[in-house]
Design a protein around this motif. Structure first.
Motif, PDB file in Angstrom:
ATOM      1  N   CYS A   1      -2.527  -4.227 -13.531  1.00  0.00           N
ATOM      2  CA  CYS A   1      -3.438  -5.212 -12.925  1.00  0.00           C
ATOM      3  C   CYS A   1      -4.720  -5.344 -13.746  1.00  0.00           C
ATOM      4  CB  CYS A   1      -3.772  -4.794 -11.491  1.00  0.00           C
ATOM      5  SG  CYS A   1      -2.381  -4.781 -10.365  1.00  0.00           S
ATOM      6  N   PHE A   2      -5.285  -4.227 -14.140  1.00  0.00           N
ATOM      7  CA  PHE A   2      -6.501  -4.268 -14.950  1.00  0.00           C
ATOM      8  C   PHE A   2      -6.232  -4.943 -16.295  1.00  0.00           C
ATOM      9  CE2 PHE A   2      -7.347  -0.544 -12.160  1.00  0.00           C
ATOM     10  CZ  PHE A   2      -8.548  -0.965 -11.623  1.00  0.00           C
ATOM     11  N   ASN A   3      -5.104  -4.615 -16.885  1.00  0.00           N
ATOM     12  CA  ASN A   3      -4.783  -5.190 -18.192  1.00  0.00           C
ATOM     13  C   ASN A   3      -4.564  -6.696 -18.113  1.00  0.00           C
ATOM     14  OD1 ASN A   3      -4.934  -2.662 -19.342  1.00  0.00           O
ATOM     15  ND2 ASN A   3      -2.724  -2.301 -19.298  1.00  0.00           N
ATOM     16  N   ILE A   4      -3.967  -7.153 -17.016  1.00  0.00           N
ATOM     17  CA  ILE A   4      -3.744  -8.594 -16.856  1.00  0.00           C
ATOM     18  C   ILE A   4      -5.079  -9.333 -16.783  1.00  0.00           C
ATOM     19  CG2 ILE A   4      -2.873 -10.353 -15.278  1.00  0.00           C
ATOM     20  CD1 ILE A   4      -0.592  -8.440 -14.565  1.00  0.00           C
ATOM     21  N   LEU A   5      -6.041  -8.761 -16.052  1.00  0.00           N
ATOM     22  CA  LEU A   5      -7.350  -9.400 -15.959  1.00  0.00           C
ATOM     23  C   LEU A   5      -8.056  -9.423 -17.314  1.00  0.00           C
ATOM     24  CD1 LEU A   5      -8.910  -8.203 -12.589  1.00  0.00           C
ATOM     25  CD2 LEU A   5      -8.301 -10.518 -13.259  1.00  0.00           C
ATOM     26  N   LEU A   6      -7.964  -8.316 -18.051  1.00  0.00           N
ATOM     27  CA  LEU A   6      -8.566  -8.284 -19.388  1.00  0.00           C
ATOM     28  C   LEU A   6      -7.914  -9.318 -20.304  1.00  0.00           C
ATOM     29  CD1 LEU A   6      -8.970  -4.449 -20.065  1.00  0.00           C
ATOM     30  CD2 LEU A   6     -10.761  -6.092 -19.518  1.00  0.00           C
ATOM     31  N   HIS A   7      -6.594  -9.408 -20.220  1.00  0.00           N
ATOM     32  CA  HIS A   7      -5.870 -10.366 -21.054  1.00  0.00           C
ATOM     33  C   HIS A   7      -6.268 -11.803 -20.708  1.00  0.00           C
ATOM     34  CE1 HIS A   7      -2.631 -11.996 -23.490  1.00  0.00           C
ATOM     35  NE2 HIS A   7      -2.223 -12.702 -22.449  1.00  0.00           N
TER      36      HIS A   7
ATOM     37  N   THR B   1       1.859  -3.542  -4.999  1.00  0.00           N
ATOM     38  CA  THR B   1       1.117  -3.624  -6.259  1.00  0.00           C
ATOM     39  C   THR B   1       1.790  -4.560  -7.251  1.00  0.00           C
ATOM     40  OG1 THR B   1       0.370  -1.336  -5.932  1.00  0.00           O
ATOM     41  CG2 THR B   1       0.173  -2.241  -8.154  1.00  0.00           C
ATOM     42  N   HIS B   2       3.118  -4.522  -7.326  1.00  0.00           N
ATOM     43  CA  HIS B   2       3.839  -5.381  -8.274  1.00  0.00           C
ATOM     44  C   HIS B   2       3.707  -6.854  -7.887  1.00  0.00           C
ATOM     45  CE1 HIS B   2       5.548  -1.855 -10.200  1.00  0.00           C
ATOM     46  NE2 HIS B   2       5.925  -1.410  -9.016  1.00  0.00           N
ATOM     47  N   THR B   3       3.700  -7.106  -6.579  1.00  0.00           N
ATOM     48  CA  THR B   3       3.530  -8.490  -6.135  1.00  0.00           C
ATOM     49  C   THR B   3       2.159  -9.022  -6.521  1.00  0.00           C
ATOM     50  OG1 THR B   3       4.944  -7.945  -4.238  1.00  0.00           O
ATOM     51  CG2 THR B   3       3.733 -10.030  -4.154  1.00  0.00           C
ATOM     52  N   TRP B   4       1.119  -8.224  -6.275  1.00  0.00           N
ATOM     53  CA  TRP B   4      -0.232  -8.648  -6.653  1.00  0.00           C
ATOM     54  C   TRP B   4      -0.346  -8.826  -8.167  1.00  0.00           C
ATOM     55  CZ3 TRP B   4      -3.359 -10.752  -3.387  1.00  0.00           C
ATOM     56  CH2 TRP B   4      -3.382 -10.361  -2.045  1.00  0.00           C
ATOM     57  N   SER B   5       0.294  -7.947  -8.928  1.00  0.00           N
ATOM     58  CA  SER B   5       0.260  -8.070 -10.383  1.00  0.00           C
ATOM     59  C   SER B   5       0.881  -9.381 -10.835  1.00  0.00           C
ATOM     60  CB  SER B   5       0.992  -6.891 -11.042  1.00  0.00           C
ATOM     61  OG  SER B   5       0.358  -5.673 -10.756  1.00  0.00           O
TER      62      SER B   5
ATOM     63  N   MET C   1      -6.672  -8.262  -3.331  1.00  0.00           N
ATOM     64  CA  MET C   1      -5.846  -7.063  -3.453  1.00  0.00           C
ATOM     65  C   MET C   1      -6.624  -5.828  -3.010  1.00  0.00           C
ATOM     66  SD  MET C   1      -4.116  -5.587  -6.938  1.00  0.00           S
ATOM     67  CE  MET C   1      -3.090  -4.125  -6.938  1.00  0.00           C
ATOM     68  N   LEU C   2      -7.875  -5.724  -3.463  1.00  0.00           N
ATOM     69  CA  LEU C   2      -8.697  -4.584  -3.067  1.00  0.00           C
ATOM     70  C   LEU C   2      -9.003  -4.613  -1.581  1.00  0.00           C
ATOM     71  CD1 LEU C   2     -11.244  -4.502  -6.038  1.00  0.00           C
ATOM     72  CD2 LEU C   2      -9.171  -3.131  -5.753  1.00  0.00           C
ATOM     73  N   ALA C   3      -9.250  -5.814  -1.054  1.00  0.00           N
ATOM     74  CA  ALA C   3      -9.571  -5.931   0.370  1.00  0.00           C
ATOM     75  C   ALA C   3      -8.389  -5.542   1.249  1.00  0.00           C
ATOM     76  CB  ALA C   3     -10.023  -7.356   0.687  1.00  0.00           C
ATOM     77  N   SER C   4      -7.151  -5.773   0.749  1.00  0.00           N
ATOM     78  CA  SER C   4      -5.962  -5.439   1.540  1.00  0.00           C
ATOM     79  C   SER C   4      -5.653  -3.949   1.499  1.00  0.00           C
ATOM     80  CB  SER C   4      -4.758  -6.224   1.033  1.00  0.00           C
ATOM     81  OG  SER C   4      -4.414  -5.829  -0.286  1.00  0.00           O
ATOM     82  N   GLY C   5      -6.380  -3.193   0.676  1.00  0.00           N
ATOM     83  CA  GLY C   5      -6.155  -1.757   0.589  1.00  0.00           C
ATOM     84  C   GLY C   5      -5.086  -1.358  -0.400  1.00  0.00           C
ATOM     85  N   CYS C   6      -4.598  -2.315  -1.160  1.00  0.00           N
ATOM     86  CA  CYS C   6      -3.568  -2.018  -2.153  1.00  0.00           C
ATOM     87  C   CYS C   6      -4.234  -1.455  -3.417  1.00  0.00           C
ATOM     88  CB  CYS C   6      -2.768  -3.275  -2.492  1.00  0.00           C
ATOM     89  SG  CYS C   6      -1.367  -2.991  -3.573  1.00  0.00           S
ATOM     90  N   GLU C   7      -3.715  -0.364  -3.914  1.00  0.00           N
ATOM     91  CA  GLU C   7      -4.322   0.286  -5.076  1.00  0.00           C
ATOM     92  C   GLU C   7      -3.834  -0.374  -6.365  1.00  0.00           C
ATOM     93  OE1 GLU C   7      -4.604   4.710  -7.173  1.00  0.00           O
ATOM     94  OE2 GLU C   7      -3.715   4.448  -5.176  1.00  0.00           O
ATOM     95  N   PRO C   8      -4.733  -0.887  -7.180  1.00  0.00           N
ATOM     96  CA  PRO C   8      -4.314  -1.529  -8.433  1.00  0.00           C
ATOM     97  C   PRO C   8      -3.869  -0.483  -9.450  1.00  0.00           C
ATOM     98  CG  PRO C   8      -6.705  -1.490  -8.293  1.00  0.00           C
ATOM     99  CD  PRO C   8      -6.197  -0.947  -6.987  1.00  0.00           C
ATOM    100  N   ASN C   9      -2.923  -0.865 -10.266  1.00  0.00           N
ATOM    101  CA  ASN C   9      -2.498   0.011 -11.349  1.00  0.00           C
ATOM    102  C   ASN C   9      -3.064  -0.496 -12.679  1.00  0.00           C
ATOM    103  OD1 ASN C   9      -0.978  -2.259 -11.824  1.00  0.00           O
ATOM    104  ND2 ASN C   9       0.986  -1.314 -11.297  1.00  0.00           N
ATOM    105  N   SER C  10      -2.706   0.175 -13.747  1.00  0.00           N
ATOM    106  CA  SER C  10      -3.231  -0.208 -15.062  1.00  0.00           C
ATOM    107  C   SER C  10      -2.798  -1.613 -15.452  1.00  0.00           C
ATOM    108  CB  SER C  10      -2.759   0.796 -16.121  1.00  0.00           C
ATOM    109  OG  SER C  10      -3.269   2.081 -15.854  1.00  0.00           O
TER     110      SER C  10
ATOM    111  N   PHE D   1     -10.768   3.806  -6.919  1.00  0.00           N
ATOM    112  CA  PHE D   1      -9.525   4.132  -7.597  1.00  0.00           C
ATOM    113  C   PHE D   1      -9.821   4.631  -9.010  1.00  0.00           C
ATOM    114  CE2 PHE D   1      -8.642   0.384  -4.864  1.00  0.00           C
ATOM    115  CZ  PHE D   1      -7.939   1.048  -3.875  1.00  0.00           C
ATOM    116  N   PHE D   2      -8.961   5.504  -9.461  1.00  0.00           N
ATOM    117  CA  PHE D   2      -9.117   6.050 -10.810  1.00  0.00           C
ATOM    118  C   PHE D   2      -8.454   5.111 -11.813  1.00  0.00           C
ATOM    119  CE2 PHE D   2      -7.385   8.704 -14.259  1.00  0.00           C
ATOM    120  CZ  PHE D   2      -8.590   9.127 -14.794  1.00  0.00           C
ATOM    121  N   PHE D   3      -9.231   4.607 -12.726  1.00  0.00           N
ATOM    122  CA  PHE D   3      -8.712   3.709 -13.763  1.00  0.00           C
ATOM    123  C   PHE D   3      -8.494   4.512 -15.036  1.00  0.00           C
ATOM    124  CE2 PHE D   3      -9.864   1.020 -17.477  1.00  0.00           C
ATOM    125  CZ  PHE D   3      -8.692   0.276 -17.510  1.00  0.00           C
ATOM    126  N   LYS D   4      -7.256   4.518 -15.497  1.00  0.00           N
ATOM    127  CA  LYS D   4      -6.912   5.226 -16.723  1.00  0.00           C
ATOM    128  C   LYS D   4      -6.467   4.204 -17.760  1.00  0.00           C
ATOM    129  CE  LYS D   4      -4.040   8.930 -18.582  1.00  0.00           C
ATOM    130  NZ  LYS D   4      -2.972   9.915 -18.283  1.00  0.00           N
TER     131      LYS D   4
END
Length: 855
Positions: free
Chosen positions: A441-447, A404-408, A430-439, A514-517
């Motif tokens: 990853c979502f924040n980086i895309l929003l930024h 996850t950190h590498t993908w981030s 990342m999603l296709a590889s089965g790696c679960e994104p963390n918050s 995945f649960f996004f918090k």
């Protein structure tokens, strides 16, 4: 006397062993309800005088108040039987007293007593006391009987150990840890297993909590593997930030341990990093080298990690490793890459990465996911996204799966470069590889969307990740500009590839899988996408509060900026006040944002009041704060404004920031030249201005102006122009005259002449020539342009010139003659006297006349 019977209140009855041929014999204990009657009846049968004489024959008779009599000439077997029966009743302290008394009379008898006492009954008595919670009494009794040869370990069975463990844990939990350690030190003298009584780490934690390093060290010395507990002590106090206790424990380690322990040194260096005292970590390393102790790889890695903020020192340690023949491992290279990342040295990071790959190809190392993630982050921070993607291909080629950190880091590399589409593509991979994104990853895309001004896309992504349609109306609008202009009709016209319409979108899939918090950082990013729409931002803040997320200082500062962007100065300041009431202490960013809004909307009085409020709350301004206030005015209108800005200028320099001297100098020049422009004698600046030496530091000039403008007109006025050029001297004099004029309008009357100090007047030197130029400029300014009377200082005292207006008018014509006479009188001096400063004087009468003319 041998026929006497000994009776105790504990219901024990023992006859004289001589009548039973030294055989142990125990009488049946009487019933409890008959004990008092039975004892008293026997007491009545004894003569009072005989009983008194027996009780004084031995000190033990005074210890047993319920005893009928004591037989001092009994055999050792008799005393052993007597003590065994006492032990059975739980009176183990009395057993210890008997043993100590025998030991005092004869060591041989004490040894026989120890071998003859019934250990089973004694163990039973100990267990009885432990059930009653008398662990302290038991331990001290064991210490007493151990002195007469009774082995304490033989008396403590498994049941007793369980009872002791329960009570020791209760003592530790009730913060009676010092008493517990005192007792355990006694037990340790019996070779008792202390570690079975209580968890050692729990005891260390309690000692750390009560800030008692000495107590923790005492306990650590009781257990095997002391060095592990010593490290735990150092680490515990380090996490607490108590560096004094850490050093106490560290110095004690040197005395306790016979040989240097690398684990201790490594822990100590790590703790220095936790406490932010990296300098002390260097001293520890240097002490090792001075004592000719070779550090191992773990100590060297800890030292490099603690000092990773200092690239030069980290590389120096790495070279020392090579000199000491300490082989670097994968952790060493990871720390070096981390150091390069912090220093922004992409070139050096590439060289280290190539060296690590070379060693991997040789079979000496195996690169891990952390190594690849770190080098990717180096490229991400440098916006070298292509290099980051190349590293991803390298790690996949050797079979290392990105985590996850590498993908981030990969997504961040593209986001920092402004490549939103590329970042989205990596998210899909990342999603296709089965790696679960963390918050993150979502924040980086929003930024990335916000930085690319794709505000509508940011809101749609956020809504799709939440997977909630209840608040779709809040986020469906498109924010097409930072000015906060929304287009609600545009949501349904995104085309076939719309993220909102397409249920097969990877973002929708992510929200389903995945649960996004959302975090506070998530809402902070979305607030930046609100432009100047304060109400949208306020709704976001209310929503984050409803989710249990507390707004931080960044949240409040962003909301202040949103409100101020619409020109609502009062609303921005109101939000700043709300921060206080909400329990969030405003920081320098919040205040600077509010000050900037006030300055942009020409609310300068409010801006400076916020600055004073910052100082009241001891919030240190930064460079942006000072610069915003100094550039708030494009023109100075009054002396108060000039003094205000000069005070900020001086504070800025004292704080270590470099202000824009030339910008401030131009404003002061314009303000000072107002003296001439308002006099209507010279509408343009003199040609001498063109000769300004901008190569010199302007700070000296501004400091001179600031120093003179702090004086009061009603006091003695003196202008020191030493070291200034003719243009700078002119500016300082004009500033003082402007101050005199404004003070005069407020009612302050000039009470003395204005003295101007030029210098020593040595014409043969460069400074002397500069003083002559300064003097000529001032004569032209004061006499020709402002029509003031200018005299050599001291002329009035020598020639006793009166101050009536007639003499003042005539003074213009006689200036040269009187100047010669003055020089002839004042110039008489011996070579031993110090150099006389050349001074000019503007008379008080001429200043009055000039001020009245101006008025």
């Amino acid at each position: 006397m041998r026929d006497l019977v000994i009776v105790f209140g504990s219901s024990s009855v023992l006859t004289n062993p001589h009548h039973h041929h030294h055989r142990r014999c125990y009488a049946t204990a009487p019933e409890p309800n008959r004990k008092t009657k039975y004892t008293s009846s026997l007491t009545k049968q004894l003569p009072q005088q005989h009983s008194a004489s027996l009780s004084s024959a031995n000190p033990l008779s005074n210890h047993f108040p319920d005893a009928v009599t004591w037989t001092p000439d009994g055999s050792v077997e008799y005393y052993a039987d007597f003590a065994s029966k006492l032990a059975e009743d739980g009176r183990i302290q009395d057993v210890a007293l008997i043993a100590e008394t025998l030991a005092a009379e004869s060591g041989a008898n004490a040894a026989r007593f120890a071998s003859m006492v019934d250990s089973d009954l004694l163990s039973k008595g100990i267990q009885l006391n432990l059930r009653q919670g008398k662990v302290e009494s038991v331990v001290y009794t064991l210490k007493r009987i151990e002195k007469v040869g009774i082995a304490p370990l033989d008396l403590v069975d498994d049941s007793s150990v369980k009872l002791m463990r329960k009570q020791f844990r209760a003592m530790a939990n009730s913060l009676q840890v010092e008493k517990a350690i005192d007792l355990m030190e006694i037990l340790a003298g019996f070779r008792f297993k202390i570690k079975d009584l209580v968890d050692p780490f729990d005891v260390i934690k309690i000692c750390v909590d009560i800030s008692d390093p000495q107590l923790a060290l005492r306990y650590a010395c009781l257990l095997p593997h002391t060095e592990i507990l010593l490290c735990r002590i150092i680490l515990g106090f380090g996490k607490k930030g108590d560096m004094v206790s850490v050093m106490t424990a560290y110095e004690a380690c040197k005395q306790i341990l016979d040989a240097p322990n690398m684990y201790i040194y490594r822990t100590m260096i790590d703790v220095c990093g936790l406490c932010g005292d990296y300098v002390k970590s260097r001293y520890i390393y240097e002490d090792l080298l001075k004592e000719d102790i070779k550090p191992n790889i773990y100590v060297m890695n800890s030292l490099m990690n603690v000092n990773s903020h200092d690239l030069g020192y980290t590389l120096k340690v790495y070279k020392s490793m090579q000199k000491l023949d300490v082989t670097a491992d994968m952790t060493s290279y990871n720390i070096l890459l981390k150091t390069c990342c912090l220093a922004g040295r992409v070139d050096l990071a590439q060289d280290i990465y190539k060296e690590a790959k070379r060693m991997e190809s040789s079979g000496l190392l195996k690169l891990d996911a952390f190594t690849y993630c770190t080098i990717i982050k180096v490229f991400a921070d440098a916006k070298m996204w292509k290099m980051a993607l190349r590293v991803k291909e390298d790690m996949q080629s050797v079979g290392v799966t990105p985590n996850t950190h590498t993908w981030s880091s990969l997504i961040s590399a593209c986001a920092n470069a402004g490549l939103v589409e590329q970042a989205n593509q990596l998210f899909e991979e990342m999603l296709a590889s089965g790696c679960e994104p963390n918050s993150q990853c979502f924040n980086i895309l929003l930024h990335a969307c916000v930085e690319a001004c794709q505000y509508d896309r940011a809101f749609r992504l956020f809504q799709s990740w939440k997977g909630s349609s209840a608040k779709e109306a809040l986020y469906a609008d498109d924010i097409i500009s930072k000015g906060g202009i929304f287009n609600p009709t545009k949501l349904n016209h995104h085309g076939p590839g719309s993220l909102v319409k397409s249920n097969s979108s990877p973002y929708i899939q992510a929200s389903n899988r995945f649960f996004f918090k959302p975090t506070t950082a998530t809402y902070n990013i979305l607030l930046k996408a609100c432009g100047t729409d304060y109400y949208r931002g306020k709704e976001l803040m209310d929503e984050m509060k409803s989710l249990g997320l507390a707004p931080n200082q960044i949240t409040w500062s962003t909301l202040i900026d949103i409100c101020g962007g619409s020109g609502d100065v009062e609303g921005a300041v109101r939000i700043l006040r709300t921060m206080h009431s909400d329990g969030t202490r405003p920081d320098v960013v919040a205040y600077t944002t509010a000050i900037k809004i006030c300055a942009e909307n020409k609310s300068l009085k409010l801006a400076f009041s916020l600055f004073e409020e910052m100082r009241k709350y001891q919030i240190k301004p930064n460079w942006v704060t000072y610069n915003t206030l100094l550039k708030a005015r494009s023109k100075y209108g009054s002396l108060l404004e000039v003094r205000q800005c000069l005070a900020i200028y001086q504070d800025m320099r004292k704080a270590g920031y470099k202000p824009n001297d030339h910008f401030l100098k131009e404003l002061i020049e314009e303000w000072c030249e107002g003296v001439i422009q308002e006099n209507s004698q010279s509408q343009n600046k003199p040609s001498d201005q063109e000769g300004t030496d901008f190569g010199k530091p302007v700070s000296l000039l501004i400091e001179k102006v600031a120093a003179h403008l702090q004086e009061r007109t009603s006091g003695h006025l003196a202008i020191d122009l030493q070291g200034l050029t003719k243009v700078e001297a002119r500016l300082v004099v004009l500033a003082v005259l402007r101050m005199i004029k404004e003070d005069y309008t407020r009612g302050d009357v000039v009470k003395d002449d204005l003295v101007i100090i030029l210098g020593t007047g040595e014409a043969n030197t460069n400074s002397g020539k500069q003083e002559i130029d300064v003097k000529n400029v001032l004569v032209k300014l004061l006499k020709d342009e402002l029509s003031l009377v200018l005299l050599p200082a001291g002329q009035r005292r020598v020639l006793e010139i009166t101050q009536d207006e007639r003499c003042v008018d005539d003074a213009d014509q006689n200036t040269e003659d009187t100047s010669k006479n003055t020089k002839s009188i004042i110039g008489i001096s011996s070579t031993r006297r110090p150099a006389i400063l050349e001074r000019l004087m503007v008379t008080k009468a001429s200043l009055h006349k000039w001020l009245q003319r101006k008025k």
